[in-house]
Design a protein around this motif. Structure first.
Motif, mmCIF file in Angstrom:
data_model
loop_
_atom_site.group_PDB
_atom_site.id
_atom_site.type_symbol
_atom_site.label_atom_id
_atom_site.label_comp_id
_atom_site.label_asym_id
_atom_site.label_seq_id
_atom_site.Cartn_x
_atom_site.Cartn_y
_atom_site.Cartn_z
ATOM 1 N N ILE A 109 -1.689 8.094 -1.949
ATOM 2 C CA ILE A 109 -0.270 7.757 -1.949
ATOM 3 C C ILE A 109 -0.106 6.410 -1.250
ATOM 4 O O ILE A 109 -0.645 6.197 -0.165
ATOM 5 C CB ILE A 109 0.531 8.840 -1.195
ATOM 6 N N LEU A 134 4.828 14.031 1.635
ATOM 7 C CA LEU A 134 5.706 14.174 2.797
ATOM 8 C C LEU A 134 7.078 13.630 2.396
ATOM 9 O O LEU A 134 7.185 12.485 1.952
ATOM 10 C CB LEU A 134 5.113 13.399 3.975
ATOM 11 N N LEU A 183 -3.023 1.844 4.459
ATOM 12 C CA LEU A 183 -3.831 2.092 3.261
ATOM 13 C C LEU A 183 -4.450 0.805 2.706
ATOM 14 O O LEU A 183 -5.638 0.789 2.346
ATOM 15 C CB LEU A 183 -2.988 2.770 2.170
ATOM 16 N N ALA A 210 2.569 4.052 0.473
ATOM 17 C CA ALA A 210 3.935 3.889 0.997
ATOM 18 C C ALA A 210 4.058 2.436 1.443
ATOM 19 O O ALA A 210 4.064 1.536 0.615
ATOM 20 C CB ALA A 210 4.199 4.887 2.109
ATOM 21 N N GLY A 211 4.113 2.165 2.744
ATOM 22 C CA GLY A 211 4.214 0.782 3.215
ATOM 23 C C GLY A 211 2.931 -0.004 3.010
ATOM 24 O O GLY A 211 2.934 -1.232 3.045
ATOM 25 N N GLY A 212 1.821 0.712 2.849
ATOM 26 C CA GLY A 212 0.533 0.066 2.620
ATOM 27 C C GLY A 212 -0.087 -0.572 3.854
ATOM 28 O O GLY A 212 -1.155 -1.175 3.775
ATOM 29 N N GLN A 213 0.554 -0.443 5.011
ATOM 30 C CA GLN A 213 0.078 -1.157 6.203
ATOM 31 C C GLN A 213 -1.169 -0.515 6.813
ATOM 32 O O GLN A 213 -1.854 -1.134 7.632
ATOM 33 C CB GLN A 213 1.191 -1.283 7.249
ATOM 34 N N THR A 254 6.167 2.606 7.004
ATOM 35 C CA THR A 254 7.180 3.650 6.913
ATOM 36 C C THR A 254 6.947 4.761 7.934
ATOM 37 O O THR A 254 5.823 4.995 8.378
ATOM 38 C CB THR A 254 7.173 4.293 5.512
ATOM 39 N N GLU A 257 2.618 5.872 17.647
ATOM 40 C CA GLU A 257 3.751 6.248 18.487
ATOM 41 C C GLU A 257 4.618 7.332 17.849
ATOM 42 O O GLU A 257 5.097 8.238 18.531
ATOM 43 C CB GLU A 257 4.626 5.011 18.742
HETATM 44 C C1 FAD Z 1 -1.898 -5.274 12.453
HETATM 45 C C2 FAD Z 1 -1.384 -3.859 12.423
HETATM 46 C C3 FAD Z 1 -1.004 -3.263 13.603
HETATM 47 C C4 FAD Z 1 -0.520 -1.951 13.605
HETATM 48 N N1 FAD Z 1 -0.144 -1.404 14.793
HETATM 49 C C5 FAD Z 1 0.366 -0.157 14.803
HETATM 50 C C6 FAD Z 1 0.812 0.442 16.014
HETATM 51 O O1 FAD Z 1 0.781 -0.167 17.093
HETATM 52 N N2 FAD Z 1 1.283 1.709 15.961
HETATM 53 C C7 FAD Z 1 1.351 2.403 14.779
HETATM 54 O O2 FAD Z 1 1.798 3.545 14.784
HETATM 55 N N3 FAD Z 1 0.962 1.860 13.634
HETATM 56 C C8 FAD Z 1 0.467 0.606 13.617
HETATM 57 N N4 FAD Z 1 0.058 0.072 12.417
HETATM 58 C C9 FAD Z 1 0.167 0.904 11.203
HETATM 59 C C10 FAD Z 1 1.554 0.886 10.622
HETATM 60 O O3 FAD Z 1 2.489 1.440 11.510
HETATM 61 C C11 FAD Z 1 1.627 1.653 9.320
HETATM 62 O O4 FAD Z 1 2.826 1.280 8.738
HETATM 63 C C12 FAD Z 1 1.617 3.159 9.371
HETATM 64 O O5 FAD Z 1 0.564 3.669 10.086
HETATM 65 C C13 FAD Z 1 1.465 3.755 7.972
HETATM 66 O O6 FAD Z 1 2.644 3.623 7.278
HETATM 67 P P1 FAD Z 1 2.659 2.994 5.841
HETATM 68 O O7 FAD Z 1 3.989 3.318 5.281
HETATM 69 O O8 FAD Z 1 2.250 1.608 5.873
HETATM 70 O O9 FAD Z 1 1.600 3.918 5.061
HETATM 71 P P2 FAD Z 1 0.454 3.602 4.017
HETATM 72 O O10 FAD Z 1 -0.489 2.613 4.539
HETATM 73 O O11 FAD Z 1 1.065 3.355 2.688
HETATM 74 O O12 FAD Z 1 -0.220 5.037 3.979
HETATM 75 C C14 FAD Z 1 -0.941 5.545 5.102
HETATM 76 C C15 FAD Z 1 -1.531 6.903 4.754
HETATM 77 O O13 FAD Z 1 -0.519 7.897 4.653
HETATM 78 C C16 FAD Z 1 -0.450 8.436 3.337
HETATM 79 N N5 FAD Z 1 0.974 8.552 3.009
HETATM 80 C C17 FAD Z 1 1.918 7.586 3.149
HETATM 81 N N6 FAD Z 1 3.145 8.072 2.839
HETATM 82 C C18 FAD Z 1 2.974 9.368 2.509
HETATM 83 C C19 FAD Z 1 3.874 10.416 2.102
HETATM 84 N N7 FAD Z 1 5.185 10.216 1.995
HETATM 85 N N8 FAD Z 1 3.355 11.624 1.845
HETATM 86 C C20 FAD Z 1 2.025 11.847 1.968
HETATM 87 N N9 FAD Z 1 1.132 10.917 2.341
HETATM 88 C C21 FAD Z 1 1.602 9.681 2.605
HETATM 89 C C22 FAD Z 1 -1.190 7.443 2.467
HETATM 90 O O14 FAD Z 1 -1.766 8.058 1.358
HETATM 91 C C23 FAD Z 1 -2.250 6.911 3.410
HETATM 92 O O15 FAD Z 1 -3.329 7.773 3.504
HETATM 93 C C24 FAD Z 1 -0.440 -1.221 12.384
HETATM 94 C C25 FAD Z 1 -0.814 -1.837 11.185
HETATM 95 C C26 FAD Z 1 -1.292 -3.140 11.190
HETATM 96 C C27 FAD Z 1 -1.703 -3.767 9.898
#
Ligand code: FAD
Ligand code: FES
Ligand code: FES
Lengths: 289, 167
Positions: A30, A167, A37, A32-35, A111, A124
């Motif tokens: 999945i 989720l 993944l 989402a924000g990709g940050q 996200t 957090e």
């Molecule tokens: C430089 C950097 C610093 C960061 N520092 C921090 C930090 O200090 N604290 C922190 O908490 N995070 C940090 N992050 C991570 C960031 O907060 C991410 O956004 C978060 O961890 C994942 O959210 P995302 O939406 O990007 O998810 P994605 O990267 O899209 O997905 C993350 C995982 O969750 C799964 N997933 C996503 N959405 C769903 C859903 N709705 N249902 C089921 N599965 C799902 C995906 O399949 C994947 O396995 C950092 C990232 C970077 C690049």
């Protein structure tokens, strides 16, 4: 460093998304924000056959207060949560914690649902969700279920979510007006993942602490509700003796991971430092509230 | 849903606005937005550093917010509005910031500069007026290996104060 080949699908509804997950199971990721993944795909640490981009599913968006709970949609971006007046008013713990999540550009995309789905030990939002006694809603073609945060976080990147479950949202009871909350973490640089951290809520009447909920993260494989330390604090005035009792109790609650960020002993020490700083700051916070 | 042969490069037709111009292209679904902009459109102003979200060299504006170009797929920008450093420069939005970077020596090799400007532009466009610590915090996702940051904070602070009519 480019992702390996995958198939890309962009479902428009929850129903469509869960059908795709039912069909592809563990072969699907999945997006989402990709940050979290995208780095893993870029480095080819993971090579899913199918990427299911959920960003266009309108029902996963938004933050609202309904039926006595704050609903944070899985696709609510960190920046939206950080700026939300509803969150500031009803969930000040989350408002206080969010600036510690990553950096501006990452918060613009990342996200709430992604953070909670990933369950990074240093993240957090999972800690806040547990401290606030919230729950997550999961859906698959088999139906919808609600899982309390206390039953959801199983271990290192391991949760109660099954591979075919999406989720949908987090449901969090609003903080009571007489509840104080505090958040603190220690990391090498601002925005880096925490090495030690505490998310807590409690009540504070005439110098006496009631009903504390202390959740430690960063040092453990998952956010930990520190029940022994909570018992040592409940009904006590914050004093050097209480501080010693809580510090001692933490040894029973925590079992820090040994890694490059420090030894288990060093991390237990840091968690005690965080505890003292947070609790020492509470009287001022209570006066300001 | 049946999927095509796994061994084929899957592409998808996308339309987006880049620096004010509408572009339609078929892009590989696995291509990062930064690579599409640089190699597909020849917009090489945004740089690629780490390719995993750490350095900020690839910062660009997607639907009004600064994001990592290496952590967004080109197909995800379908229907979106993208602004790169070329667009920011052409619009004049960052002219004072760019002049301040030059004046304060806020760049040496210049590799981080486009990303720094994209992020700083978001701060300047907001209604916040942070102090130096706040500026550092806002810029904490952008790495510079040359300047030591002091001059970058100086430049941003100067423009912030001018734009807010504080100096
Ligand atoms: C430089 C950097 C610093 C960061 N520092 C921090 C930090 O200090 N604290 C922190 O908490 N995070 C940090 N992050 C991570 C960031 O907060 C991410 O956004 C978060 O961890 C994942 O959210 P995302 O939406 O990007 O998810 P994605 O990267 O899209 O997905 C993350 C995982 O969750 C799964 N997933 C996503 N959405 C769903 C859903 N709705 N249902 C089921 N599965 C799902 C995906 O399949 C994947 O396995 C950092 C990232 C970077 C690049
Ligand atoms: S290249 Fe995107 S953050 Fe480094
Ligand atoms: S000027 Fe060289 S990396 Fe910043």
């Amino acid at each position: 460093m480019k992702p390996a080949r995958f198939h890309y699908v962009r479902p428009a509804s929850i129903a469509e998304a869960v059908l795709l997950l039912a069909e592809h199971g563990e072969d699907a990721s999945i997006l989402a924000g990709g940050q979290s993944l995208m780095p893993v795909l870029n480095m080819r640490l993971s090579r899913p056959r199918v990427v299911v981009d959920i960003n266009r599913i309108a029902k996963l968006k938004g933050i609202a207060l309904a039926d006595g709970a704050v609903r944070i949609g899985a696709l609510a971006r960190h920046v939206e949560v950080m700026r939300s007046p509803l969150i500031a008013r009803h969930l000040p713990l989350i408002a206080e914690a969010m600036p510690n999540v990553a950096h501006v550009a990452v918060r613009n995309r990342g996200t709430f649902g992604g953070s909670v789905a990933l369950a990074d030990p240093s993240a957090e939002m999972p800690a806040c969700l547990l401290a606030l006694g919230g729950a997550v809603v999961l859906e698959s073609t088999r139906g919808r279920r609600q899982v309390a945060a206390e039953d959801y976080f199983h271990g290192l990147y391991d949760t109660a979510r099954r591979p075919d479950e999406l989720l949908i949202e987090a449901l969090i009871p609003p903080q009571r007006p007489d509840t104080l909350s505090a958040f603190m973490e220690l990391s090498r640089r601002h925005g880096d993942f925490a090495i030690a951290g505490l998310a807590c809520t409690l009540r504070h009447d005439a110098g006496v602490i009631h009903a504390p909920r202390l959740v430690y993260f960063g040092s453990e494989p998952r956010p930990v509700l520190a029940r022994t330390a909570m018992a040592a604090l409940d009904g006590k005035a914050w004093s050097p003796a209480t501080h010693d009792a809580v510090a001692a109790a933490l040894a029973d609650d925590l079992d820090p991971i040994d890694n490059t960020f420090g030894s288990p002993a060093a991390k237990l020490h840091l968690q005690r430092v965080v505890t003292r700083r947070v609790l020492d700051g509470l009287p001022d916070k209570a006066r300001a509230a | 849903m049946s999927l095509a042969d796994d061994s084929l490069e899957e592409t998808m037709a996308v339309t987006m606005t880049v620096n004010g111009e509408r572009v339609s292209r078929a892009v590989p679904v696995r291509q990062n937005l930064i690579d599409f902009l640089r190699t597909g459109l020849g917009l090489t102003g945004s740089h690629i550093g780490c390719e995993h979200g750490i350095c900020g060299a690839c910062s660009l504006r997607l639907d009004g917010a600064v994001v990592r170009g290496c952590l967004t797929l080109a197909v995800q920008a379908d229907g979106a509005e993208v602004v790169t450093i070329e667009g920011l420069t052409a619009s004049g939005e960052a002219a004072d910031l760019q002049a301040a970077f030059v004046e304060r020596n806020a760049l040496q090799c210049g590799y981080c500069t486009p990303g720094m400007l994209m992020t700083a532009a978001e701060l300047l466009a907001s209604d916040a007026t942070p102090d130096r610590d706040g500026i550092r915090e806002f810029m904490s996702g952008n790495f510079c290996r040359c300047t030591g940051y002091q001059a970058i904070v100086d430049a941003i602070e100067t423009v912030l104060r001018k734009r807010r009519r504080l100096a």
